[in-house]
Write an enzyme that holds these catalytic residues in place. Structure first.
Site: not given
Ligand code: PEP
Length: 315
Positions: A72, A74, A156, A158, A228, A234, A274
């Site tokens: 992703n 983003k 997601h 976000e 997630e 993040g 992460s």
């Molecule tokens: C995400 O936003 O889907 C995600 C997993 O981000 P990160 O790997 O940066 O934590």
């Protein structure tokens, strides 16, 4: 406007079927055998490999699908950085054990589509809840299909947090996207506060139920669940393999109860939060982790290739 309507509240059946501890074995025959096992238990501690079991498991049921990794990107990148990322990805060797899907920002999708090697599939990061029309700034699922973009990320955290997308809205989006032929990486996961008050699985179940209400059991073949935990996205804080495995097993158990044991076994559950080149191996060894959804590390071609190839540790 055409939007898929969903059952408002389809409760989990009280007398849910007991769930066989399904193993990641190839082929429908194996699947049927496991589903029919009369002595099924609700959760089954792995007895496959002592060394692996101690490293990876709390309790396991195991999916049967091929490992699947999403990147992703983003709202990151520009023409130069995306060109470099595509070059690095194209140079990487990807094991046959994995399906890989890259999700660039919408405006770069056509450019990436014409330059990225076919060993990678493409995804959008969002689409509208129904048919296109007077919805400024949105992109409709049929437009993605028309442009041969086979995947979309929906739900997601976000978008849930920053844009107020509700469980029900996401359920409708998933249904509409599937009705237009797309496959969906559907994101779920709890906040830190929810985890600390012991609500991790309640939140996952609630978010999944909104999708269950909107799609048929057969539609789940077009869905990958991306678990997630919001506190790990993040932040550099990754769920431990035990934490991740425990939640994935809980999600699979819920799917067996809310949809069917066969769907629970076949549906792929990605871990996201992460994931990086250093921690992917031990997470990939978890029996109910069927892939990753990767944010930050997917912007580094070499790191992402390493993460994709951690599929080798998952069997
Ligand atoms: C995400 O936003 O889907 C995600 C997993 O981000 P990160 O790997 O940066 O934590």
């Amino acid at each position: 406007m055409s939007i898929v309507s969903c059952a408002a509240t389809a409760a989990v059946p009280a007398a849910a079927p007991r769930f066989a501890g399904l193993r990641r074995v190839a082929g429908p025959a194996a699947l049927n055998r496991d589903v029919e096992q009369p002595s099924a238990v609700t959760l089954q501690v792995s007895g496959r490999s002592n060394s692996r079991a101690s490293r990876r498991c709390v309790a396991t049921m195991a999916g049967t699908g091929r490992f699947v990794v999403g990147g992703n990107w983003k709202c990151n990148g520009n023409t130069a950085s995306i060109q470099k990322l595509v070059q690095d990805l194209n140079a990487g060797e990807i094991t046959a054990d994995v399906e890989v899907i890259c999700a660039p920002p919408m405006i770069y999708l056509p450019r990436v589509q014409s330059t990225l090697d076919r060993k990678y599939q493409l995804s959008a990061q969002n689409c509208w809840v129904g048919e296109g029309g007077a919805f400024t700034g949105e992109v409709a699922a049929e437009m993605l299909a028309d442009n041969n973009i086979p995947w979309v990320i929906l739900g997601h955290s976000e978008r849930r947090a920053l844009l107020g997308e509700s469980d029900e809205f996401i359920g409708q989006k998933v249904a509409y996207a599937i009705s237009k032929g797309l496959s969906v990486m559907a994101c779920i996961g709890e906040t830190l506060e929810e985890r600390e008050r012991g609500d991790t699985l309640n939140v996952c179940r609630r978010q999944l139920q909104a999708i269950v209400n909107c799609i048929s059991p057969a539609d789940w073949a077009k869905v990958v669940i991306a678990y997630e935990p919001v506190w790990a996205i993040g932040t550099g804080k990754v769920a431990t393999p035990v934490e991740a495995q425990e939640t994935h097993a809980g999600i699979r158990k819920y799917m067996a109860e809310a949809v069917s044991p066969a769907v629970a076994s076949a549906v792929r559950i990605q871990y996201g939060g992460s994931v990086n080149a250093g921690n992917c191996e031990e997470l990939a060894r978890c029996e109910d982790i069927d892939g990753f959804l990767v944010g930050g590390a997917s912007l580094d071609g070499a790191a992402f290739v390493t993460i994709c190839n951690s599929a080798r540790f998952n069997n």
